[in-house]
Design an enzyme around this catalytic site. Structure first.
Site, PDB file in Angstrom:
ATOM      1  N   HIS A  87      -6.387  -3.378  -6.546  1.00  0.00           N
ATOM      2  CA  HIS A  87      -7.607  -3.879  -5.566  1.00  0.00           C
ATOM      3  C   HIS A  87      -8.776  -4.697  -6.195  1.00  0.00           C
ATOM      4  O   HIS A  87      -9.208  -5.496  -5.333  1.00  0.00           O
ATOM      5  CB  HIS A  87      -8.139  -2.764  -4.630  1.00  0.00           C
ATOM      6  CG  HIS A  87      -7.121  -2.398  -3.860  1.00  0.00           C
ATOM      7  ND1 HIS A  87      -5.991  -1.583  -3.929  1.00  0.00           N
ATOM      8  CD2 HIS A  87      -7.412  -2.420  -2.173  1.00  0.00           C
ATOM      9  CE1 HIS A  87      -5.311  -1.306  -2.777  1.00  0.00           C
ATOM     10  NE2 HIS A  87      -6.050  -1.572  -1.843  1.00  0.00           N
ATOM     11  N   HIS A 128      -8.733  -8.051  -4.668  1.00  0.00           N
ATOM     12  CA  HIS A 128     -10.100  -8.562  -3.882  1.00  0.00           C
ATOM     13  C   HIS A 128     -10.440 -10.032  -4.300  1.00  0.00           C
ATOM     14  O   HIS A 128     -10.806 -10.757  -3.613  1.00  0.00           O
ATOM     15  CB  HIS A 128     -11.151  -7.474  -4.118  1.00  0.00           C
ATOM     16  CG  HIS A 128     -10.868  -6.366  -3.080  1.00  0.00           C
ATOM     17  ND1 HIS A 128     -11.418  -4.937  -3.143  1.00  0.00           N
ATOM     18  CD2 HIS A 128     -10.072  -6.083  -1.882  1.00  0.00           C
ATOM     19  CE1 HIS A 128     -11.002  -4.445  -2.157  1.00  0.00           C
ATOM     20  NE2 HIS A 128     -10.224  -4.990  -1.547  1.00  0.00           N
ATOM     21  N   GLU A 148     -15.853   8.530  -2.513  1.00  0.00           N
ATOM     22  CA  GLU A 148     -15.360   8.046  -3.505  1.00  0.00           C
ATOM     23  C   GLU A 148     -16.393   8.407  -4.707  1.00  0.00           C
ATOM     24  O   GLU A 148     -16.993   7.071  -5.244  1.00  0.00           O
ATOM     25  CB  GLU A 148     -15.127   6.604  -3.342  1.00  0.00           C
ATOM     26  CG  GLU A 148     -14.222   5.891  -4.319  1.00  0.00           C
ATOM     27  CD  GLU A 148     -13.643   4.576  -4.011  1.00  0.00           C
ATOM     28  OE1 GLU A 148     -13.227   4.384  -3.002  1.00  0.00           O
ATOM     29  OE2 GLU A 148     -14.106   3.718  -4.752  1.00  0.00           O
ATOM     30  N   GLU A 169       1.077  -1.352  -0.125  1.00  0.00           N
ATOM     31  CA  GLU A 169      -0.062  -0.119   0.117  1.00  0.00           C
ATOM     32  C   GLU A 169       1.069   1.108   0.109  1.00  0.00           C
ATOM     33  O   GLU A 169       0.296   2.358  -0.610  1.00  0.00           O
ATOM     34  CB  GLU A 169      -0.888  -0.064   1.358  1.00  0.00           C
ATOM     35  CG  GLU A 169      -2.050  -1.112   1.170  1.00  0.00           C
ATOM     36  CD  GLU A 169      -3.059  -1.188   0.347  1.00  0.00           C
ATOM     37  OE1 GLU A 169      -2.996  -0.331  -0.601  1.00  0.00           O
ATOM     38  OE2 GLU A 169      -4.150  -1.859   0.642  1.00  0.00           O
TER      39      GLU A 169
HETATM   40  P1  NAD Z   1      -4.623  -7.552  10.048  1.00  0.00           P
HETATM   41  O1  NAD Z   1      -5.479  -6.556  10.606  1.00  0.00           O
HETATM   42  O2  NAD Z   1      -5.000  -8.952   9.738  1.00  0.00           O
HETATM   43  O3  NAD Z   1      -3.210  -7.612  10.736  1.00  0.00           O
HETATM   44  C1  NAD Z   1      -2.323  -8.528  10.158  1.00  0.00           C
HETATM   45  C2  NAD Z   1      -1.774  -9.462  11.304  1.00  0.00           C
HETATM   46  O4  NAD Z   1      -0.632  -8.934  12.161  1.00  0.00           O
HETATM   47  C3  NAD Z   1      -2.766  -9.824  12.218  1.00  0.00           C
HETATM   48  O5  NAD Z   1      -2.499 -11.406  12.534  1.00  0.00           O
HETATM   49  C4  NAD Z   1      -2.830  -9.072  13.433  1.00  0.00           C
HETATM   50  O6  NAD Z   1      -3.178  -9.685  14.477  1.00  0.00           O
HETATM   51  C5  NAD Z   1      -1.269  -8.912  13.626  1.00  0.00           C
HETATM   52  N1  NAD Z   1      -0.867  -7.835  14.116  1.00  0.00           N
HETATM   53  C6  NAD Z   1      -1.493  -6.666  14.244  1.00  0.00           C
HETATM   54  N2  NAD Z   1      -0.505  -5.932  14.662  1.00  0.00           N
HETATM   55  C7  NAD Z   1       0.676  -6.265  15.279  1.00  0.00           C
HETATM   56  C8  NAD Z   1       1.774  -6.013  15.865  1.00  0.00           C
HETATM   57  N3  NAD Z   1       1.944  -4.657  16.246  1.00  0.00           N
HETATM   58  N4  NAD Z   1       2.696  -6.930  16.160  1.00  0.00           N
HETATM   59  C9  NAD Z   1       2.222  -8.271  15.986  1.00  0.00           C
HETATM   60  N5  NAD Z   1       1.219  -8.701  15.196  1.00  0.00           N
HETATM   61  C10 NAD Z   1       0.381  -7.733  14.865  1.00  0.00           C
HETATM   62  O7  NAD Z   1      -4.326  -7.089   8.637  1.00  0.00           O
HETATM   63  P2  NAD Z   1      -3.769  -5.645   8.018  1.00  0.00           P
HETATM   64  O8  NAD Z   1      -2.672  -5.799   6.767  1.00  0.00           O
HETATM   65  O9  NAD Z   1      -3.218  -4.440   8.973  1.00  0.00           O
HETATM   66  O10 NAD Z   1      -5.021  -5.018   7.291  1.00  0.00           O
HETATM   67  C11 NAD Z   1      -5.564  -5.750   6.172  1.00  0.00           C
HETATM   68  C12 NAD Z   1      -7.076  -5.550   6.427  1.00  0.00           C
HETATM   69  O11 NAD Z   1      -7.311  -4.020   6.185  1.00  0.00           O
HETATM   70  C13 NAD Z   1      -7.937  -6.045   5.105  1.00  0.00           C
HETATM   71  O12 NAD Z   1      -9.334  -6.511   5.652  1.00  0.00           O
HETATM   72  C14 NAD Z   1      -8.250  -4.942   4.239  1.00  0.00           C
HETATM   73  O13 NAD Z   1      -9.370  -5.280   3.355  1.00  0.00           O
HETATM   74  C15 NAD Z   1      -8.492  -3.881   4.904  1.00  0.00           C
HETATM   75  N6  NAD Z   1      -7.960  -2.526   4.511  1.00  0.00           N
HETATM   76  C16 NAD Z   1      -8.963  -1.289   4.502  1.00  0.00           C
HETATM   77  C17 NAD Z   1      -8.744  -0.288   4.178  1.00  0.00           C
HETATM   78  C18 NAD Z   1      -9.521   0.888   4.574  1.00  0.00           C
HETATM   79  O14 NAD Z   1      -9.418   1.964   3.920  1.00  0.00           O
HETATM   80  N7  NAD Z   1     -10.388   0.937   5.388  1.00  0.00           N
HETATM   81  C19 NAD Z   1      -7.576  -0.038   3.241  1.00  0.00           C
HETATM   82  C20 NAD Z   1      -6.808  -0.977   3.234  1.00  0.00           C
HETATM   83  C21 NAD Z   1      -6.972  -2.007   3.686  1.00  0.00           C
HETATM   84  N1  GLY Z   2      -8.053   1.772   0.668  1.00  0.00           N
HETATM   85  C1  GLY Z   2      -8.919   2.582  -0.115  1.00  0.00           C
HETATM   86  C2  GLY Z   2      -9.411   3.808   0.332  1.00  0.00           C
HETATM   87  O1  GLY Z   2      -9.464   4.249   1.505  1.00  0.00           O
HETATM   88  O2  GLY Z   2     -10.228   4.573  -0.362  1.00  0.00           O
END
Ligand code: NAD
Ligand code: GLY
Length: 361
Positions: A248, A252, A237, A185
């Site tokens: 994405h 996805h 958006e 990202e």
């Molecule tokens: P996640 O939340 O699953 O975290 C990844 C892993 O790391 C998990 O096992 C978590 O428990 C662990 N973890 C978290 N912090 C930690 C730390 N400090 N130390 C050790 N372990 C830790 O994954 P992610 O990559 O953070 O997020 C992915 C999610 O975000 C997806 O569901 C995606 O769709 C979403 N997303 C949302 C947006 C948005 O704009 N809302 C943008 C991008 C992604």
């Molecule tokens: N991650 C895409 C958005 O926030 O729009």
């Protein structure tokens, strides 16, 4: 050192604080909390690492904490898990003015935010992101969601937090694979709108992989600055914000098609970005050198540059649920050049299929 940015949304504007040791900074949190009770939503991995620290900070401000610890994983980003949050909120008689704090990565942030948007039609919400991915992207901008078996992030709401507190010390415990996923990202911002940042990333990638705090802090700040600008211009958006979805739509499809949790979100975005780059090449926008340059940075980041072989028909079927589909027509984020993305409905299913086949193994 703390760096602070603002997401400018009028009376819903909020700060993003980035720095080390922020979980202990009561002064940064307190102004955003109205009641003497907060709910902290976290998971079984993050809570044992950081809940006590955050709780101790809040208790210094005489704020009591109700912890809600959810199972960890993308496969738990569901209605059933969301309901556990509502069970806890109702069980503890939380009010509309109680603040919900999401402590964790993007899964916890998206679910916590969605719960906050629904509970009594909206309760105050704070993001405390603890992964690189959530610090550079998901905690900022107010997109909240859960997954549906037919599609990723399909049920959700736009709901802005009151504060984003990105404590970069938490990244020290992040598994290597998750750090790399977050870089997908980060690279995205360079590709869609910030060529200078892309060039900086090419020069500094190894420092990020080595978790050099100064480089990490710079990359998080620059990513959030890009995101804050886009969100301020197009919160819901209707235009430019769609560009944040480079890779994405394909990504996805990979996550849903492979089963949630199999491919990390950042990994799927990485492979998806290469499919988008290949399609941009086929449309005559990127040349092969540019595609190779993009591939190189993702490879250096330790990310996959080929998607799984689900078959282009299955990809297209999964992609037909994409939120950018308009009047039944798929719109994709593609690259005119490195540093300039556009949303386009120009590619035919045949061209999209060919790009998928070329970039999947
Ligand atoms: P996640 O939340 O699953 O975290 C990844 C892993 O790391 C998990 O096992 C978590 O428990 C662990 N973890 C978290 N912090 C930690 C730390 N400090 N130390 C050790 N372990 C830790 O994954 P992610 O990559 O953070 O997020 C992915 C999610 O975000 C997806 O569901 C995606 O769709 C979403 N997303 C949302 C947006 C948005 O704009 N809302 C943008 C991008 C992604
Ligand atoms: N991650 C895409 C958005 O926030 O729009």
């Amino acid at each position: 050192m703390i760096e602070t940015l603002a997401v400018a949304l009028g009376d819903r504007s909020y700060p993003i604080h980035i720095g080390a040791g922020l979980l202990e900074r009561l002064d940064l949190i307190l102004p955003h909390i109205k009641q003497k009770k907060v709910v902290v939503v976290s998971n079984t991995t993050v809570a044992p690492l950081y809940l006590d620290k955050l709780q101790a900070t809040l208790e210094r401000g005489a704020i009591s904490v109700l912890p809600v610890v959810l199972p960890d994983g993308e496969q738990f980003k569901t209605w059933e898990t969301l309901n556990l949050v509502f069970d806890a909120l109702l069980g503890a008689r939380c009010e509309r003015g109680t603040t919900l704090i999401a402590l964790g990565g993007g899964v916890i942030g998206d679910m916590g935010g969605f719960a906050a948007s629904c509970y009594q039609r909206g309760m105050p919400f704070i993001q405390v992101p603890t992964t690189l991915l959530s610090q550079v992207d998901s905690s900022v901008g107010g997109k909240t969601a859960i997954n549906h078996p037919l599609g990723k992030n399909m049920i959700g709401a736009f709901y802005q937090p009151k504060l984003v507190l990105a404590d970069i010390s938490t990244l020290n415990t992040l598994p290597e694979r998750e750090l790399k996923a977050g870089l997908a990202e980060v690279i995205k911002y360079g590709l869609i709108r910030d060529l200078e940042f892309f060039v900086w990333l090419e020069a500094n990638l190894e420092k990020l992989l080595a978790r050099d705090p100064v480089s990490l802090s710079y990359a998080i700040h620059r990513s959030c600055a890009n995101k804050a600008e886009v969100v301020a211009a197009d919160e819901k958006e209707t235009g430019e914000r769609a560009l944040l979805n480079l890779g994405h739509t394909f990504g996805h499809a990979i996550e849903t098609g492979m089963g949630y949790g199999e491919w990390l979100h950042g990994e799927a975005v990485s492979a998806g970005t290469l499919i988008a780059a290949e399609l941009s090449r086929q449309l005559g926008w990127l040349d092969s050198n540019a595609v190779e340059r993009i591939e190189r940075i993702f490879v250096r980041a330790g990310l996959p540059v080929f998607g799984p072989r689900l078959g282009s028909a299955r990809y297209l079927e999964l992609m037909s649920h994409d939120k950018k589909v308009q009047d039944g027509k798929l719109r994709l984020v593609l690259l005119k050049e490195i540093g300039r993305a556009i949303v386009s409905d120009q590619a035919s299913d045949g061209q999209i299929g060919a790009a998928i086949e070329a970039r999947c193994t």
